[in-house]
Design an enzyme around this catalytic site. Structure first.
Site, PDB file in Angstrom:
ATOM      1  N   ASN A   1       0.867  -1.183   0.000  1.00 21.02           N
ATOM      2  CA  ASN A   1       0.000   0.000   0.000  1.00 21.02           C
ATOM      3  C   ASN A   1       0.904   1.233   0.000  1.00 21.02           C
ATOM      4  O   ASN A   1       1.523   1.545   1.008  1.00 21.02           O
ATOM      5  CB  ASN A   1      -0.884  -0.036   1.260  1.00 21.02           C
ATOM      6  CG  ASN A   1      -1.671   1.239   1.446  1.00 21.02           C
ATOM      7  OD1 ASN A   1      -1.832   2.028   0.505  1.00 21.02           O
ATOM      8  ND2 ASN A   1      -2.173   1.457   2.660  1.00 21.02           N
TER       9      ASN A   1
ATOM     10  N   LYS B   1       0.082   4.279  -0.220  1.00 17.46           N
ATOM     11  CA  LYS B   1      -0.569   5.450   0.385  1.00 17.46           C
ATOM     12  C   LYS B   1      -0.377   6.693  -0.496  1.00 17.46           C
ATOM     13  O   LYS B   1      -0.352   6.579  -1.716  1.00 17.46           O
ATOM     14  CB  LYS B   1      -0.018   5.681   1.797  1.00 17.46           C
ATOM     15  CG  LYS B   1      -0.024   4.421   2.648  1.00 17.46           C
ATOM     16  CD  LYS B   1       0.224   4.696   4.102  1.00 17.46           C
ATOM     17  CE  LYS B   1       0.365   3.381   4.839  1.00 17.46           C
ATOM     18  NZ  LYS B   1       0.145   3.497   6.249  1.00 17.46           N
TER      19      LYS B   1
ATOM     20  N   GLY C   1       2.285   1.914  10.737  1.00 17.87           N
ATOM     21  CA  GLY C   1       3.215   3.037  10.604  1.00 17.87           C
ATOM     22  C   GLY C   1       3.899   3.428  11.904  1.00 17.87           C
ATOM     23  O   GLY C   1       4.525   4.478  11.989  1.00 17.87           O
TER      24      GLY C   1
ATOM     25  N   SER D   1       3.302  -2.508  10.252  1.00 19.16           N
ATOM     26  CA  SER D   1       4.759  -2.521  10.397  1.00 19.16           C
ATOM     27  C   SER D   1       5.394  -3.862  10.025  1.00 19.16           C
ATOM     28  O   SER D   1       6.311  -4.331  10.698  1.00 19.16           O
ATOM     29  CB  SER D   1       5.158  -2.104  11.818  1.00 19.16           C
ATOM     30  OG  SER D   1       4.714  -0.777  12.073  1.00 19.16           O
TER      31      SER D   1
HETATM   32  C1  PEP Z   1      -0.706  -0.083   5.831  1.00 14.71           C
HETATM   33  O1  PEP Z   1      -0.578   0.964   5.216  1.00 14.71           O
HETATM   34  O2  PEP Z   1      -1.698  -0.773   5.640  1.00 14.71           O
HETATM   35  C2  PEP Z   1       0.340  -0.490   6.781  1.00 14.71           C
HETATM   36  C3  PEP Z   1       0.191  -1.613   7.410  1.00 14.71           C
HETATM   37  O3  PEP Z   1       1.412   0.377   6.952  1.00 14.71           O
HETATM   38  P1  PEP Z   1       2.817   0.034   7.670  1.00 14.71           P
HETATM   39  O4  PEP Z   1       3.317  -1.262   7.070  1.00 14.71           O
HETATM   40  O5  PEP Z   1       3.707   1.198   7.332  1.00 14.71           O
HETATM   41  O6  PEP Z   1       2.553  -0.117   9.125  1.00 14.71           O
END
Ligand code: PEP
Length: 252
Positions: free
Chosen positions: A9, A11, A173, A213
């Site tokens: 993802n 974002k 995140g 994460s």
């Molecule tokens: C996400 O955007 O769905 C996500 C899990 O982000 P991260 O891996 O950065 O925690």
């Protein structure tokens, strides 16, 4: 057997040329991977060019959101059939950032999931509890309501083809990952819930991804859990080498 899915993802990151550069760098490092479904979710504006760049490769395209109507006076929205038209086969629905900042609710998620399925897209339906909900002991109540209300009215045979992403909000995140056991516990709960609400066959087939994460150094332990069928990856999907290490978790 459920084929694992590793989805990135992206974002609100990357211009069109940065997005194309990322998949161009990714392609040669994952081109031998057959045992995992690889998905990337760029911003809307990059979908068309990324779609061209991954044509003929083993990388699949996802959007990060959609609307539930096919067309009409809905300024600023994008319909599932337009995502199909640009080459998407997946769409992320109900990500916690959309629930937190853009008013997505279980009701709107449910409408979006139905519309996405009608347009022949595979929804990646996100659920997850906040830190306060976990600490007050309501994780399972929250997850049960999200799964039930997001998937209400969807036939069992369609649920079988969906992807559910369990993303504890406190782990997104933040660098804090749920432990393998914490994640497995919720994944098993979701699978048993799907069996109860829909059918044992749907529960057996539906793929449940973990998100929060996920990094090259923790993916293997998570993927070793019996009810974790893949990962939804944010930060670590923005660089080709770290995303490829997660995609190729079995080889490390
Ligand atoms: C996400 O955007 O769905 C996500 C899990 O982000 P991260 O891996 O950065 O925690």
């Amino acid at each position: 057997m459920r084929k694992p899915v590793i989805a990135g993802n992206w974002k609100l990151f990357k211009t069109i040329s940065e997005s194309v550069a990322l998949v161009d760098a990714l392609k040669p490092i994952v081109d031998k991977t057959r045992s995992v479904e690889i998905v990337v979710a760029p911003v809307f504006t990059a979908l068309s060019r990324v779609s061209e760049a991954i044509a003929g490769s083993n990388i699949n395209l996802s959007a990060q959101n959609c609307f539930w109507e096919e067309e009409g006076a809905f300024t600023g929205e994008v319909a599932p059939k337009l995502l199909k038209d640009v080459g998407c086969s997946y769409v992320i629905i109900g990500h916690s950032e959309r629930r937190q900042y853009f008013g997505d609710t279980d009701l709107s998620v449910n409408k979006k999931v139905k519309a996405a399925v009608s347009a022949d897209l595979t929804p990646i339906v996100c659920v997850g509890e906040t830190l306060a909900e976990r600490e007050s002991g309501s994780t399972f109540t929250v997850i049960e309501a999200q799964v039930k209300n997001s998937l209400t009215g969807i036939p069992a045979e369609v649920v079988a083809r969906l992807i559910i992403a369990y993303e504890p909000v406190w782990a997104i995140g933040t660098g804090k990952t749920a432990s393998d056991e914490q994640a497995q516990e919720v994944h098993l709960f979701i699978r048993e819930l799907v069996a109860r609400l829909f059918s044992p066959g749907a529960a057996d087939k539906v793929r449940i991804l973990y998100g929060g994460s996920v990094k090259p150094d923790n993916v293997k332990g998570l993927m070793a859990q019996p009810d974790i069928d893949g990962a939804l990856v944010g930060g670590a999907s923005l660089k080709a080498d770290s995303f490829a290490s997660i995609v190729n978790y079995a080889a490390s």
